[in-house]
Scaffold this motif. Structure first.
Motif, mmCIF file in Angstrom:
data_model
loop_
_atom_site.group_PDB
_atom_site.id
_atom_site.type_symbol
_atom_site.label_atom_id
_atom_site.label_comp_id
_atom_site.label_asym_id
_atom_site.label_seq_id
_atom_site.Cartn_x
_atom_site.Cartn_y
_atom_site.Cartn_z
ATOM 1 N N ARG A 120 39.323 15.142 9.286
ATOM 2 C CA ARG A 120 39.797 14.148 8.590
ATOM 3 C C ARG A 120 39.099 14.378 6.911
ATOM 4 O O ARG A 120 37.876 14.767 7.002
ATOM 5 N N SER A 176 38.403 12.880 3.372
ATOM 6 C CA SER A 176 38.762 11.684 2.751
ATOM 7 C C SER A 176 37.726 11.489 1.378
ATOM 8 O O SER A 176 36.817 12.324 1.287
ATOM 9 N N ASP A 232 43.241 11.487 1.476
ATOM 10 C CA ASP A 232 43.009 11.093 2.861
ATOM 11 C C ASP A 232 43.777 11.602 3.806
ATOM 12 O O ASP A 232 45.004 11.423 3.704
ATOM 13 N N THR A 256 44.640 14.001 7.569
ATOM 14 C CA THR A 256 44.187 14.362 8.826
ATOM 15 C C THR A 256 44.847 15.809 9.107
ATOM 16 O O THR A 256 46.347 15.548 8.902
ATOM 17 N N SER A 314 49.048 19.560 8.651
ATOM 18 C CA SER A 314 49.469 18.316 9.627
ATOM 19 C C SER A 314 50.970 18.590 9.958
ATOM 20 O O SER A 314 51.578 19.410 9.600
ATOM 21 N N ARG A 372 37.544 15.285 13.491
ATOM 22 C CA ARG A 372 38.126 13.704 13.956
ATOM 23 C C ARG A 372 38.285 13.996 15.369
ATOM 24 O O ARG A 372 38.554 14.916 16.060
#
Ligand code: BTN
Length: 271
Positions: free
Chosen positions: A228, A230, A235, A237, A253, A268
Motif C-alpha cells: 500500500r 499512501s 492511496d 494498493t 492493481s 499489505r
C-alpha cells in the motif's frame, strides 16, 4: 534535573583519510561536534565549489530532519549523520531517482562491510533483515543557474536500548551493532559509503538513474509483494513491480499499473 547527554570520542580523521584511499582527494570533509541539521547547514550556506564534493558530518544534530517534515533522531556516537553536496552541470536535467541512487550506494557499502540481507525500500530507506537501518533525505536547490543536491544520510550504528523513534516504534528499526558481529567505526562506515557514492553519482550525473535501475531492483525489499502506498496525495494498493528508469514506483492493481511519485510504502497483509 539536568539531562545527561552521552558523548562520543573525537573523530579519527587520519583513519578516515586512510580508509578513503584514492577517494580522499575527491572530498572535502568537515566533521563538527554539533549542528542543527547537516542538510540545513549546506542548504543555507553552500560552500564555494572547488571541484570536490563537500561533506559535512555532525556527531550530534539538534534538529535533524527526515522525509516529509519528520524529525530524524540520532544519538552521539550511536549514529552516523552527514550530508554531501553534489553540484550538477548547468545543462543537467532535473534529477529523477537521485535518492534511489544514493540508497544503492549505501546498500553497496553495507554489503561490502559484510552486512547480510540489505534491501531498499522505495523511495529511500535502507533496510537490514527488513528493518530500517538508514534514511536518506535529498534536497535539490538552484544555485547560480544550475542545481545542487544536498544528500543527507542518517545511519543507525548502535541505538540506545531505550531509543524511541517516532513513527518507527516496535520492530521496524535496527542498527549495525545488532546486524554485525563487529560493527564498523563511524570513520570506516563513512569511508565505505563515500567510496560507493562517488562512482554512483558520477554514473548518475552522466546517464541518470537508468543504468542503476537493475541494481536497485535486485535489492527491492517489496519486489512482487502486495503493498500500500499512501501519503503525498496517493492511496494505492497492488503488487509492487519496482521502479522505472526515472525511479518512479510502479504498482499494479486491478485498474492497471499506477506510477507513484511520492508516498510511504508498506507491506499489505495478505487478504
Ligand atoms: C528519513 O528517513 O526520513 C530521512 C532521514 C535523513 C536523516 C539525515 S541525518 C543527516 C541529514 N541531516 C538531516 O537533518 N537529515 C539528514
Amino acid at each position: 534535573m539536568p539531562m545527561t547527554v552521552p558523548s562520543a570520542p573525537a573523530p579519527d580523521l587520519a583513519a578516515l583519510a586512510a580508509a578513503l584511499g584514492s577517494f580522499a582527494m575527491a572530498f572535502d570533509i568537515r566533521w563538527v561536534e554539533e549542528c542543527a541539521s547537516t542538510n540545513s547547514a549546506l542548504l543555507e550556506a553552500p560552500p564555494e565549489n572547488d571541484g570536490r564534493v563537500y561533506v559535512l558530518v555532525a556527531t550530534r544534530q539538534s534538529a535533524g530532519r527526515g522525509r516529509r517534515g519528520r524529525q530524524w533522531l540520532a544519538w552521539p556516537g550511536a549514529s552516523l549523520t552527514f550530508s554531501a553536496l553534489w553540484r550538477f552541470a548547468p545543462d543537467a536535467l532535473a534529477p529523477a531517482g537521485l535518492s534511489l541512487a544514493v540508497g544503492l550506494a549505501v546498500a553497496r557499502a553495507l554489503e561490502k562491510l559484510g552486512t547480510p540481507a540489505v534491501t531498499l525500500k522505495w523511495p529511500n530507506d535502507v533496510l537490514v533483515h527488513g528493518r530500517k537501518v538508514a534514511g536518506i533525505l535529498v534536497e535539490v536547490s538552484p544555485e547560480r543557474g544550475a542545481l545542487m543536491a544536498v544528500i543527507g544520510i542518517g545511519l543507525n550504528l548502535r541505538l540506545p536500548a531505550d531509543a524511541v523513534i517516532p513513527g518507527q516504534e516496535g520492530d521496524g528499526v535496527t542498527d549495525l551493532a545488532r546486524e554485525l558481529a563487529e560493527p564498523p567505526s563511524r570513520e570506516a562506515l563513512l569511508a565505505a559509503i563515500l567510496s560507493e557514492l562517488h562512482p554512483i553519482l558520477t554514473i548518475y550525473a552522466s546517464t541518470g538513474f537508468a543504468l542503476l535501475r537493475k541494481a536497485w531492483q535486485q535489492r527491492n525489499a517489496f519486489a512482487d509483494l502486495p503493498v500500500r502506498v499512501s501519503g503525498g496525495g496517493v492511496d494505492v494498493t497492488g503488487l509492487c513491480l519496482g521502479v522505472d528508469e526515472e525511479g518512479v514506483l510502479l504498482v499494479h492493481s486491478s485498474e492497471g499499473t499506477h506510477r507513484v511519485y511520492a508516498g510511504d510504502v508498506s507491506l499489505r497483509p495478505a487478504p
